[in-house]
Scaffold this active site. Sequence first.
Site, mmCIF file in Angstrom:
data_model
loop_
_atom_site.group_PDB
_atom_site.id
_atom_site.type_symbol
_atom_site.label_atom_id
_atom_site.label_comp_id
_atom_site.label_asym_id
_atom_site.label_seq_id
_atom_site.Cartn_x
_atom_site.Cartn_y
_atom_site.Cartn_z
ATOM 1 N N SER A 1 -38.969 105.631 21.941
ATOM 2 C CA SER A 1 -37.824 106.704 22.089
ATOM 3 C C SER A 1 -36.584 105.794 22.893
ATOM 4 O O SER A 1 -36.295 104.641 22.233
ATOM 5 C CB SER A 1 -38.221 107.648 22.947
ATOM 6 N N ASP B 1 -40.090 113.284 12.947
ATOM 7 C CA ASP B 1 -39.540 113.175 14.529
ATOM 8 C C ASP B 1 -38.402 114.098 14.278
ATOM 9 O O ASP B 1 -37.340 113.675 13.497
ATOM 10 C CB ASP B 1 -39.168 111.820 14.527
ATOM 11 N N HIS C 1 -42.432 113.039 17.184
ATOM 12 C CA HIS C 1 -41.774 111.982 18.250
ATOM 13 C C HIS C 1 -42.947 111.541 19.187
ATOM 14 O O HIS C 1 -42.870 110.235 19.250
ATOM 15 C CB HIS C 1 -40.551 112.576 18.962
#
Length: 437
Positions: free
Chosen positions: A242, A334, A369
Site C-alpha cells: 500500500s 483492490d 487490497h
Amino acid sequence: MNVKHRAVKLSVHPSRGLVDEKFVIVVQSVPPGVQLTVHAFHRCEGGHGWEAFAHYVSDAHGSVNVSQHASMGGTYSGVEQMGLLWSLRPVPGTKPGLRLRKMNVQTPMEFTISVHLGYRTEGFMDQAALASQVVERWYMAPGVRRIPVTKDGLSATLFLPSGPGPFPAILDLWGDASQLVEYRAALLASHGFASLPLDYLTPKMSQDTSKMVDNSYFEKAFRFLQHHPQVLADRIAMLAISYGSSFMLKMLAYSDVVKPTCAVCINGTHMQPIIAKQEDLFAFYNHYSDKIQVNEKKQKIMKMMWLPITSDPTLKVDVGRVQCPLLLVVGEDDQSWPSSESAVDMKEMMKRAGNSHLLTILSYPNAGHLIEPPYSPHSKASSFRSISIQQKTLWGGQCVAHAYAQEDCWKKMLAFLHHHLYAAHYGPPASRLTAKF
C-alpha cells in the site's frame, strides 16, 4: 447410543504452530450420518469475539476430517482445510468495521475449536460442545529474537531468526497505519530472514519535531541493516504494501544508498510526485480527494483518486531505473489503490526501459487490497485510522478468492525471497529457513 452420551473425540494437529502452518481437524467416535457443526472462536486483543463454523456429516466410520470432507454450509463450504481461520468474522452484535490484526507478537493467537450436534449458526456459547480443544498460532517461532530499535532516531523493531547468523534481511514497510506493525516481520524471521518493520509515519522523531520523515530516514534504516553484525550486508530485500510502496519504489529508482538485492510490492502504485517530500505527497493525494467515491454503505473507494493512470512523467516513479528483481503482488479487486492499473503501466515502462526481465507479477482475480499472511480473515471493508483521519474504507475482494491469493502469494513470495537472498548464493540447511515448534 445417543451422541450426547458418547465420548466424542476431537483432535487438532499440530495444536501449536506458526500462523501459516496448516492444521488437521478430525472428529471421531460419532455414529455415521450425523450432522455436526465444527466451530472456531477467537477473542482478539481488543476484547472482541471472532468466529467461523462449518456443517459436516459424519462418514461411514463415524468421523469428520475437515481437510478431506466437504462443508455443507456455514461461513464457508466445500473442502477447505483452513476455512475455520480465513472465514472468521466478528460475532453477531459486535461493533462494525473491525479488522483482525495481532499487535503483541510475543503471545500466541488462541483459537477454541469445538464440535456441536446438529447444524448450528448461532448460540455456540449457550450450549455445551460435544468436544473442544484450544490451539495456538504464533507469528514468532521459538528462538526468534525481538529487539526494539531507536538508533539514529529510528522507530523500528529488529527480528532475528534462531541460530547463529548472519542472515539475509528484509526492510518491511506497511501502509498508512498510525503505528508500528510487527506481525509480518516476525513471521518472516520465523522463516529465516532478519526483518525490520519500520514506523515511518509516527516515529518519535516526528512526534518530537512535528515534521514528517524524509528519504534519509529510510536510508538510515537500510544502513542499520547493512551494518548489523547479524545481517548479510549484500543480501537485503525490501517489502512494502500500500502506502509503503510509494517510498519503496522511490528508493529503488532514485536512492544512492538503498540498493536492495530484490523487492516485493503488494498492492501499491508508482504514482506520486517524484520530487515531493512526504508532506507534499499527502497534499498531492488530498488534491485529488474529490475523485474518491462512496458506496451505499458509506465506505470510501480510494482507488478512483489515481485513475486514470497519468502519462505525466513527473507524477510517477520512473521504474525503468529499477535495478533489482521486483515482485508485484496484485489484487485485481483492490478498491483502495490502483494496483492492477499501476502494474500494467509499470510493466510497460520497464519494457520500454529494457529492464522488464527484472519484473514478476502475481495477479489474483477477486482479491482485495489487504493481502496478508495465509489464513488471515478477509476484511472486505473496515474502519481505518490513518495518520490524518478516521474513515470507513472499502478494501475489496471476495472471501474465498482472497484467501486463495493470500496462501498462494505467500508461498511464492517466500520462494522469491529464498531464491534471491539464499539459494542464488548458497544453500542453507532446511533448519535455517523455518523454525519449528
